[in-house]
Write a protein that holds these residues in place. Sequence first.
Motif, PDB file in Angstrom:
ATOM      1  N   ARG A   4       0.827  -1.214   0.000  1.00 18.98           N
ATOM      2  CA  ARG A   4       0.000   0.000   0.000  1.00 18.98           C
ATOM      3  C   ARG A   4       0.857   1.258   0.000  1.00 18.98           C
ATOM      4  O   ARG A   4       0.583   2.220  -0.709  1.00 18.98           O
ATOM      5  N   ALA A  42       2.426   1.763  -3.398  1.00 16.59           N
ATOM      6  CA  ALA A  42       1.452   2.297  -4.350  1.00 16.59           C
ATOM      7  C   ALA A  42       1.236   3.790  -4.130  1.00 16.59           C
ATOM      8  O   ALA A  42       1.154   4.573  -5.089  1.00 16.59           O
ATOM      9  N   LEU A  89       2.238   6.780  -6.790  1.00 11.83           N
ATOM     10  CA  LEU A  89       1.233   7.727  -7.277  1.00 11.83           C
ATOM     11  C   LEU A  89       1.630   9.165  -6.938  1.00 11.83           C
ATOM     12  O   LEU A  89       1.489  10.076  -7.761  1.00 11.83           O
ATOM     13  N   LEU A  98       2.974   2.580 -12.473  1.00  7.90           N
ATOM     14  CA  LEU A  98       1.639   2.408 -11.883  1.00  7.90           C
ATOM     15  C   LEU A  98       0.988   1.084 -12.285  1.00  7.90           C
ATOM     16  O   LEU A  98       0.205   0.513 -11.515  1.00  7.90           O
ATOM     17  N   SER A  99       1.284   0.586 -13.481  1.00 10.31           N
ATOM     18  CA  SER A  99       0.722  -0.707 -13.879  1.00 10.31           C
ATOM     19  C   SER A  99       1.230  -1.825 -12.987  1.00 10.31           C
ATOM     20  O   SER A  99       0.585  -2.871 -12.842  1.00 10.31           O
ATOM     21  N   THR A 118       2.193  -1.180  -9.609  1.00  9.86           N
ATOM     22  CA  THR A 118       1.878  -0.921  -8.204  1.00  9.86           C
ATOM     23  C   THR A 118       0.392  -0.723  -7.931  1.00  9.86           C
ATOM     24  O   THR A 118      -0.046  -0.891  -6.794  1.00  9.86           O
ATOM     25  N   ALA A 119      -0.404  -0.357  -8.936  1.00  4.60           N
ATOM     26  CA  ALA A 119      -1.826  -0.062  -8.708  1.00  4.60           C
ATOM     27  C   ALA A 119      -2.650  -1.338  -8.589  1.00  4.60           C
ATOM     28  O   ALA A 119      -2.346  -2.355  -9.225  1.00  4.60           O
ATOM     29  N   SER A 120      -3.724  -1.281  -7.808  1.00  2.29           N
ATOM     30  CA  SER A 120      -4.662  -2.387  -7.707  1.00  2.29           C
ATOM     31  C   SER A 120      -5.450  -2.520  -9.006  1.00  2.29           C
ATOM     32  O   SER A 120      -5.934  -1.512  -9.538  1.00  2.29           O
ATOM     33  N   SER A 137      -8.792  -0.718  -9.218  1.00  2.44           N
ATOM     34  CA  SER A 137      -8.849   0.745  -9.247  1.00  2.44           C
ATOM     35  C   SER A 137      -7.862   1.313 -10.260  1.00  2.44           C
ATOM     36  O   SER A 137      -7.323   2.402 -10.084  1.00  2.44           O
ATOM     37  N   MET A 138      -7.648   0.566 -11.334  1.00  2.85           N
ATOM     38  CA  MET A 138      -6.660   0.974 -12.326  1.00  2.85           C
ATOM     39  C   MET A 138      -7.034   2.306 -12.976  1.00  2.85           C
ATOM     40  O   MET A 138      -6.204   3.224 -13.058  1.00  2.85           O
ATOM     41  N   THR A 140      -6.608   5.179 -10.459  1.00  7.35           N
ATOM     42  CA  THR A 140      -5.202   5.481 -10.179  1.00  7.35           C
ATOM     43  C   THR A 140      -4.578   6.271 -11.318  1.00  7.35           C
ATOM     44  O   THR A 140      -3.916   7.300 -11.097  1.00  7.35           O
ATOM     45  N   LYS A 199      -3.305  10.267 -11.273  1.00  8.29           N
ATOM     46  CA  LYS A 199      -1.982  10.687 -11.741  1.00  8.29           C
ATOM     47  C   LYS A 199      -2.098  11.700 -12.872  1.00  8.29           C
ATOM     48  O   LYS A 199      -1.382  12.718 -12.900  1.00  8.29           O
TER      49      LYS A 199
END
Length: 393
Positions: free
Chosen positions: A4, A7, A11, A120-121, A123-125, A128-129, A132, A136
Amino acid sequence: MSVRRQAFSALSVTLAIQAFTSLAATSTSVLAPEIAREAGLSPTLIGVFVAMLYVGGMIASLASGGFIERYGPIRVSQFCVALCVCGLALITGPLWALMLAPVVIGLGYGPITPASSHLLSRTASPASMALTFSIKQTGVPLGAALAGALLPVVALNYGWRVAIFATAALGIVIALVSQPMRAALDVGLTREHRVSLRRLFSPLRVVMHHATLVELTLTGFVYAATQVCLLSFLVVYLNHEVGQTLVSAGLVLAAATVGGIVGRVSWGIVADRWIAPRRMLGALGVVAGACAIIVATFDPSWPKAAEIAVCALFGMTAIGWNGVQLAEVARHSPRGKAGAITGASGFITFAGVVVGPPIFALLAALTGSYAIGFVATGLVSLGCGVWLLRRGA
């Protein structure tokens, strides 16, 4: 570092870097009346400046994939911030330096989105892509909003050069602040990776052979042209044609970019939960096109509140699309290649930005009216939106 926290760090740093590069890219458009007045140039030449900036962005976006995989998204982003700082410094120099400045800023601006997408691809869930990526991407309108709200005030009180140097100083601070996060975020690097022409065009071939990526990329081409024409010409249009002061016009641009920030977050939530992303992109194009045509009807009799409301909606749609589109590009990219594929898609998207402003400026020069440019831009955006909706995406 926990998942978390990683991520959140990813971000935060990508948002700050995106906001600065957007501020750097927009600063000249906002200060165009002052710069043109001192240099004895026509403000319509801002279209050429913006086109040159995005030519640099196109080249850098396509070439960025290999560098991101080898050196890491944070290191690449720091180098890009440094390029933007150098480009800003060139703006304050002689005419030859002013001509070189947009290319240098563009080389710094181009790889920012591929670098952040790569990070981000990872680290992001997945749930919620879109949100996120949209958060950004609020860095783009946030940077433009800061440019519209602050730079005219600084320029009128201290001179436009001071406004440019203050922007450059902010970039240096952001590059330094991001350094402590690099060890945790620049991981999984391929040091043996070598950049070559074959590797350079490989992601572009992947995009061209994937129907969904082609659709998303063409949409980006049209919508990016609409977005950059809004950001580049709204202040000049309101100042020269509608008769507003530079500060008043800057505040209207700020309203549009704040609308873009709200739109990017809102559309990201909606696309994650309720409406198919490509159908949403279609609706956004239709509304943005309608707003552009309404903007072309502005005159001194329009109430300020009405102008702000229209431009805020214009910003929500013409600026708000980007996070949803980028999340879809990343989602359809091969595993581990989101940065390279986003860079290849961005190469074509930047082409729309390169084509849009010069055509807008040419229409303004030939007709003596910036309003014609907004009508043309609106019709193209509206047509693209209808095309997406008819495809039932």
